[in-house]
Design an enzyme around this catalytic site. Structure first.
Site, PDB file in Angstrom:
ATOM      1  N   GLU A  50       0.764  -1.358  -0.149  1.00 61.30           N
ATOM      2  CA  GLU A  50      -0.200   0.073  -0.029  1.00 61.30           C
ATOM      3  C   GLU A  50       1.023   1.130   0.077  1.00 61.30           C
ATOM      4  O   GLU A  50       0.463   2.107  -0.633  1.00 61.30           O
ATOM      5  CB  GLU A  50      -0.988   0.117   1.175  1.00 61.30           C
ATOM      6  CG  GLU A  50      -2.163  -0.970   1.123  1.00 61.30           C
ATOM      7  CD  GLU A  50      -1.771  -2.494   1.357  1.00 61.30           C
ATOM      8  OE1 GLU A  50      -0.427  -2.436   1.992  1.00 61.30           O
ATOM      9  OE2 GLU A  50      -2.653  -3.116   1.887  1.00 61.30           O
ATOM     10  N   PHE A 112     -11.395  -7.679  13.734  1.00 61.45           N
ATOM     11  CA  PHE A 112     -10.479  -8.100  12.973  1.00 61.45           C
ATOM     12  C   PHE A 112     -10.215  -7.245  11.900  1.00 61.45           C
ATOM     13  O   PHE A 112     -10.892  -6.766  11.310  1.00 61.45           O
ATOM     14  CB  PHE A 112     -10.760  -9.530  12.377  1.00 61.45           C
ATOM     15  CG  PHE A 112      -9.702 -10.122  11.271  1.00 61.45           C
ATOM     16  CD1 PHE A 112      -8.318 -10.167  11.960  1.00 61.45           C
ATOM     17  CD2 PHE A 112      -9.912  -9.920  10.166  1.00 61.45           C
ATOM     18  CE1 PHE A 112      -7.287 -10.524  10.864  1.00 61.45           C
ATOM     19  CE2 PHE A 112      -8.673 -10.285   9.126  1.00 61.45           C
ATOM     20  CZ  PHE A 112      -7.638 -10.623   9.551  1.00 61.45           C
ATOM     21  N   GLN A 113      -8.819  -6.772  11.893  1.00 52.32           N
ATOM     22  CA  GLN A 113      -8.459  -5.561  11.057  1.00 52.32           C
ATOM     23  C   GLN A 113      -8.866  -4.311  11.109  1.00 52.32           C
ATOM     24  O   GLN A 113      -9.295  -3.464  10.363  1.00 52.32           O
ATOM     25  CB  GLN A 113      -8.616  -6.222   9.549  1.00 52.32           C
ATOM     26  CG  GLN A 113      -7.453  -7.331   9.391  1.00 52.32           C
ATOM     27  CD  GLN A 113      -7.137  -7.629   7.681  1.00 52.32           C
ATOM     28  OE1 GLN A 113      -8.067  -7.167   7.047  1.00 52.32           O
ATOM     29  NE2 GLN A 113      -5.987  -8.019   7.369  1.00 52.32           N
ATOM     30  N   LYS A 162     -17.764  -1.459   5.649  1.00 50.11           N
ATOM     31  CA  LYS A 162     -18.048  -2.445   4.508  1.00 50.11           C
ATOM     32  C   LYS A 162     -19.738  -2.337   4.367  1.00 50.11           C
ATOM     33  O   LYS A 162     -20.178  -2.601   3.285  1.00 50.11           O
ATOM     34  CB  LYS A 162     -17.840  -3.950   4.960  1.00 50.11           C
ATOM     35  CG  LYS A 162     -18.082  -4.971   3.990  1.00 50.11           C
ATOM     36  CD  LYS A 162     -17.591  -6.367   4.513  1.00 50.11           C
ATOM     37  CE  LYS A 162     -18.090  -7.494   3.536  1.00 50.11           C
ATOM     38  NZ  LYS A 162     -17.647  -8.741   4.164  1.00 50.11           N
ATOM     39  N   MET A 470      23.966   9.161   2.558  1.00 47.58           N
ATOM     40  CA  MET A 470      23.810  10.394   3.476  1.00 47.58           C
ATOM     41  C   MET A 470      24.018  10.358   4.970  1.00 47.58           C
ATOM     42  O   MET A 470      24.611  11.126   5.437  1.00 47.58           O
ATOM     43  CB  MET A 470      22.281  11.134   3.179  1.00 47.58           C
ATOM     44  CG  MET A 470      22.062  12.781   3.808  1.00 47.58           C
ATOM     45  SD  MET A 470      23.191  13.727   2.658  1.00 47.58           S
ATOM     46  CE  MET A 470      22.095  14.185   1.580  1.00 47.58           C
TER      47      MET A 470
END
Lengths: 563, 176
Positions: A50, A112-113, A162, A470
């Site tokens: 993502e 969940f999630q 959802k 760097m």
């Protein structure tokens, strides 16, 4: 006719002019993906992670000026977007992030999630929404796109449970937006513009500092007109690069920590700073008390909160850069600052800053200059973050408007590959180079899979020095060369690319640099060049953190000017 | 830098999370807030926030501008000044026995406060006023032993015809 939340979302996205989205699905956002085949004009590009999706949407947005769209599922999908959203927030990139959420009855139950992504992104979005009923979805999507692209652009997140996606409701696309708390000022205040014009006309050593705001506003012509009519030298910030052609006679590079010494010294000597769409970041100003000590400051920005935040300002102008400069240009006297321009030329001659040493081994500066020569500058250049980023900004000359895409404010390593992917999707006909470091490249290396599957013809040049370069440079200069956790052991990048069916070459000898770049250009599709470069090359000039711009180091431990 | 106490009034849309957005902003930007209150305003769907902040005028100006950047914030006004009425409410539960009760009641009278509950060993006092008055009352009562203190934080309003925090009602007609 009644439609599901998913259908409404698709219709709204089409109405907003979205043609491509970058994302990954998951449990709660399947209903949306399930609807996509009904809307073939909405192209979805499946990314590998993502974060890559968010940066790809940013790359698309920065190349086009349109709103980029990324999609993720709830929980880890949403949290993986966070770095990309933060990056867009810091660099004012128009982005709409759409996340799935658990069903409404489960919210607050640690399902969940389930994660509170609106809470998490509160300080890194321009605004965010948790959609609580399907009837408000269309209004929210319209507002989100409006907020993302207007005023000072930025990311907006929409979190959709959802069951909001699956519920049916009457679909009415709202014809207008009502946001009483949101009214960006576009036109500058006439009396302020008048004051600014007077200051400019009275000044002897004026200096324009152009930032990304000039690019966002596409004020290229207006900026050029201001500079040419009053003969004002132009320097830019890192993110302002390509707002003004770097080969222009009035262009004097960019300022800040790794900017050109002559640009930094000019800030010290000038008597007027005309700051256009920039926000006086600490990497730009150096020690704030030593910034432009002899100058009055005009600050033009669309975000009123930026004015007076970091430096005191003599004439603030709140407004969109393009219309403000159009008004301002009407009151500017035609003058030639001959003495000042010649002083600038002397500074540049005395402090060349970006000469490239003749070496036997490959140094990154040389490679980047060759990419510039071979593309003739006709390329969108996207970078990761680190030494290679600074060398690209120094040694590639950007004449084409909006041709450098780089992570400035957040300094997000791993930005280059996915952002280049987004830029190339936006402009398939343009050459897109991703110039990256070996450390930065590995942070989103998984997007090679996306590039291969979608045949996105990004040309990748890795400056492989075997270090987190760097940081190693800081360790060398400020931590007595204690190279803790900076040496890298990278995989063979050409083999990795090969595993994805992406052709590539490792380049170890200087003589092979030019032919390899040509080979990459001639090959259709993506191509990877792995340049094995001098491992301990440093980026100069350098203004040490906390020092004033005038204390710039031009080469190892030699101060240009001590105060 | 010269610091002083400023009172800001913010008109905000009455949506879930608005207070959180404002509070989160103060925390993130390192603004030190003395008190923040929120409640209904004269307009439906619009809440009124009162924020008391101590800082230099430049810092307070940043607070105001950053607040105004929030999409749910309609307007912010700095109402600091002599023409502003500032009030706060306090409930104070103070130890009181037969020998001290009348003395406490006298103090309460002087401050034009009210006794709202009496128990064998305590008095509960309700007082309104500006911050200084409530602090003075508190200081006077401290010697008797404070059992509990609850203060609401300030609300503010500009006197008379001036309506520095008022907003254009026309612009709000679509808020739900």
């Amino acid at each position: 006719m009644k439609k599901t939340g998913s259908q409404i979302l698709c219709e709204c996205l089409i109405n907003e002019g979205v043609d491509v989205m970058f994302g990954i699905l998951g449990g709660v956002i399947i209903p949306f993906y399930d609807t996509l085949p009904q809307y073939p004009q909405l192209k979805h590009i499946l990314v590998a992670h993502e974060q890559g999706g968010a940066h790809a949407a940013e790359g698309y947005a920065r190349a086009t000026g349109k709103v980029g769209v990324c999609i993720a599922t709830s929980g880890p999908g949403a949290t993986n977007l966070v770095t990309g959203i933060a990056d867009a927030y810091m660099d004012s990139v128009p982005l709409v992030a759409i996340t799935g959420q658990v069903t409404r009855p489960l919210i607050g139950k640690d399902a969940f999630q389930e994660i509170d992504i609106t809470g998490i992104t509160l300080p890194i979005t321009k605004h965010n929404y948790l959609v609580t009923d399907t009837a408000s979805l269309a209004k929210i999507v319209k507002e989100a796109f409006f907020l993302a692209r207007t005023g000072r652009p930025g990311p907006v997140l929409i979190d959709i449970p959802k069951d909001v996606l699956t519920s049916l409701t009457e679909f009415v696309y709202p014809d207008r937006i009502s946001l009483p708390g949101y009214k960006p000022t576009v036109q500058g205040h006439p009396s302020q513009i008048n004051k600014a014009a007077r200051l400019i006309n009275e000044s002897n050593k004026p200096l324009i500092i152009a930032g990304r705001g000039a690019i966002i506003s596409q004020a290229y012509d207006e900026l050029k007109q201001l500079a040419e009519v009053a003969q004002i030298p132009v320097i830019t910030t890192l993110l302002g690069i390509s707002s003004f052609p770097e080969s222009h006679i009035l262009s004097y590079g960019w300022l800040g920590m790794h900017g050109m010494a002559y640009a930094n010294l000019a800030v010290e000597e000038c008597d007027l700073v005309i700051a256009i769409g920039m926000r006086f970041d600490d990497r730009v100003t150096g020690k704030i008390s030593g910034f432009a000590p002899n100058a009055k400051i005009i600050h033009i920005d669309i975000d009123p909160a930026e004015i007076g935040k970091n430096v005191r300002v003599d004439v603030p102008i709140v407004g969109d850069i393009k219309p403000v400069l159009q008004s301002l240009n009407k009151d500017i006297d035609r003058v030639d600052h001959i003495e000042w321009i010649s002083r600038m030329d002397t500074l540049r001659k005395e402090h060349p800053s970006i000469n490239i040493r003749d070496t036997e081994s490959i140094i990154p500066q040389y490679v980047i200059r060759q990419i510039y020569e071979i593309t003739k500058g006709d390329s969108i250049v996207v970078t990761g973050v680190g030494q290679h980023q600074m060398w690209t900004a120094q040694h590639f000359w950007f004449d084409k408007p909006n041709s450098l895409i780089t992570s400035g404010g957040l300094g997000t390593m791993g930005y280059g590959l996915p952002a280049a992917m987004g830029a190339k999707v936006a402009f398939p006909e343009e050459t897109v180079w991703c110039i990256d470091g070996d450390g930065s490249f590995q942070m989103n290396i998984q997007e090679l899979g996306t590039i291969a599957r979608e045949n996105i013809a990004v040309k990748i040049a890795i400056m492989n020095n075997g270090f987190l370069g760097m940081v190693r440079q800081w360790q060398e200069l400020f931590y007595e060369k204690r190279y803790v956790a900076t040496p890298l052991r990278c995989p063979d990048f050409v083999k990795v690319a090969d595993a994805y069916n992406i052709p590539g070459i490792t380049v170890k000898n200087k003589i092979d640099v030019i032919p390899s770049i040509k080979k990459a250009m001639e090959t259709e599709g993506p191509f990877l060049l792995n340049f094995i470069v001098e491992p301990e090359e440093n980026v100069y000039p350098m203004v040490p953190a906390g020092a004033a711009l005038s204390e710039v180091l031009e080469e190892p431990l030699k101060k240009v000017r001590c105060k | 830098m010269l610091t002083s106490k400023h009172t800001l009034v913010a008109m905000v849309t009455d949506k879930p999370g608005v207070l959180n957005r404002a509070a989160s902003l103060f925390r993130r930007r390192g603004f030190n807030i003395d008190s923040i209150t929120v409640g209904h305003s004269e307009l439906p769907h619009v809440s009124r926030m009162t924020i008391v902040v101590v800082g230099s005028s430049a810092m307070v100006e940043q607070v105001r501008k950053q607040l105004e950047k929030l999409v749910d914030v309609i307007k912010v006004a700095d109402v600091t000044g002599e023409g502003t009425i500032i009030r706060e409410l306090a409930l104070i539960k103070v130890k009181a026995v037969s020998t001290t009760r009348s003395e406490i009641m006298q103090i309460v009278d002087i401050f034009r406060a009210k006794i709202v509950d009496v128990a064998a060993d305590s008095l509960t006092i309700e007082a309104t006023g500006d911050e200084d008055k409530l602090s003075s009352l508190y200081n006077m009562l401290r010697g008797f032993g404070i059992k509990e203190l609850a203060r609401t934080g300030c609300v503010a309003m500009v006197r008379g015809g001036a309506k520095s925090a008022a907003i254009d009602k026309e612009s709000l007609k679509d808020i739900q």
